[in-house]
Design a protein around this motif. Sequence first.
Motif, PDB file in Angstrom:
ATOM      1  N   VAL A  37       0.841  -1.213   0.000  1.00  0.00           N
ATOM      2  CA  VAL A  37       0.000   0.000   0.000  1.00  0.00           C
ATOM      3  C   VAL A  37       0.865   1.247   0.000  1.00  0.00           C
ATOM      4  CG1 VAL A  37      -1.718   1.315   1.294  1.00  0.00           C
ATOM      5  CG2 VAL A  37      -1.925  -1.173   1.113  1.00  0.00           C
ATOM      6  N   SER A  38       1.906   1.274   0.848  1.00  0.00           N
ATOM      7  CA  SER A  38       2.759   2.466   0.901  1.00  0.00           C
ATOM      8  C   SER A  38       3.529   2.652  -0.408  1.00  0.00           C
ATOM      9  CB  SER A  38       3.729   2.361   2.077  1.00  0.00           C
ATOM     10  OG  SER A  38       4.669   1.309   1.883  1.00  0.00           O
ATOM     11  N   TRP A  40       2.369   1.783  -3.378  1.00  0.00           N
ATOM     12  CA  TRP A  40       1.374   2.300  -4.321  1.00  0.00           C
ATOM     13  C   TRP A  40       1.123   3.791  -4.110  1.00  0.00           C
ATOM     14  CZ3 TRP A  40      -1.170   0.391  -8.513  1.00  0.00           C
ATOM     15  CH2 TRP A  40      -2.295   1.099  -8.957  1.00  0.00           C
ATOM     16  N   GLN A  41       1.122   4.218  -2.854  1.00  0.00           N
ATOM     17  CA  GLN A  41       0.834   5.613  -2.532  1.00  0.00           C
ATOM     18  C   GLN A  41       2.064   6.505  -2.626  1.00  0.00           C
ATOM     19  OE1 GLN A  41      -0.808   5.207   1.413  1.00  0.00           O
ATOM     20  NE2 GLN A  41      -2.892   4.789   0.645  1.00  0.00           N
TER      21      GLN A  41
END
Length: 466
Positions: A37-38, A40-41
């Motif tokens: 997730v990190s 991707w962000q």
Amino acid sequence: MPHHLARWTGLAGSMMLAVAAYLGGALPGSPLRPTPVSIWQGPDGPLVIGLWLAGTGAMAGAWWALRHRVPSARWALVTVGLWLLPLLVAPPLGSRDVYAYACQGASYAAGINPYEQGVSALPCPWLDTISHIWRDTPAPYGPMFVVLAGAVVEATGSLTGSVVLFRLLAVAGVGLTAACLPVLARRAGIPAERALWLALAGPLVAVHLVSGAHNDALMVGLLVAGLAVVASRPGRPGPLLAGGVLLGLAAGIKVTALVVVPFAALAAIAGAYSTRALLRDGGWVVGGAVAAVAGVTVAAGLNFGWIGGLEQGGLVVAWSSPSTAVGQTVGYLALPFGWHVDALPVTRAVGMAVLAVLLVWLWWRARFREPLWHAGLALAATVALAPLFHPWYWTWPLVVLAATARRTGWFTVVALVSSFLVLADGTGLPRYTKTMGAPLMTLLVIVVAVRLVRSARAARRPAAVD
């Protein structure tokens, strides 16, 4: 897919992976514990993940498409060379281990025994590039690699220079494999072009062995060279001793290379198997391997502390190891009943016990069958039943089985799936998919076990009389 289209498809995939390495690979300054997730962000996150997925898919697809119809050995080697070029000039992909190599080399060069103290004892000038859990653990690598790592750091004095030299060592390992693998293939009656393609053209080699600069590349190269020397000169003491020395040097990189030594001793026999022939011919191989490991250890001024370092693999918990997945699944099944069960020590111990029995059985079976094929099976069992599985570990059995196995489906599927388990920056997906991955892996273990039992029963059943 036509072979010329496969070549350029794989090259396009390699170029996409090289761009992903520049944008979000295993860079020294990148976060040490990112999550999918990190990533991707983060900056260029969707682009990095997209390039990694598309590039890996293109290389894997081209490799898979030609697994049974490679035009020639020369064509295979030229294609592999083209695919490696973009990754040779890009930052590391898929792992930060090369930075740990540099720190362990710096420790050894400074007179510190890396088997007794972690790299934080120097402290290493590049300590911030290594995950916290590996900073105070002993090195798990053999004495030969520790010496090489120290020489690399002394020769370069910089992290970038060290990464370049470690990558060149990996390329040398791949080159040694390419030069010696056809010898094993000829002995087993396998086309050399097929063996080279399966062993070297997959994403595991390009991404993890070359781009990631893993020392597995050098270990595998020495292992294949040792087996090739033994296979080409059975019954001749000089070459058999030299082959044993090469296998011992491979174990000096990673001790798991010793798994193949008993099988190489069988391959060394000229003529039919007998205990006398095994002692006469196989003794040279075993003696050479033992002498090489002991000699390198003494010459390095080290001890056998790397054996204790192997236990540090238990710090990583991921369902990609079947014994770990079973332990995780047992814990999940106990939770609804209010039980908090840590089954990992038990399931991992069972896995190692099964491995010990299986290795003995494989060796016993190999006495009157092809020992080099059984060596590949032994390596596959070692990787599968160990408490920890990293995708690049599968290159150990992959290269031997590529040159000795008639059926290629099962081990190429494992290589294909393993290519997608680690993101460009080294983030392992099994760590974040354990609630789904562990039960699925456990189900696979059950299915495989049932099939093996049925096959064993069928083999014992007497043939029907017409």
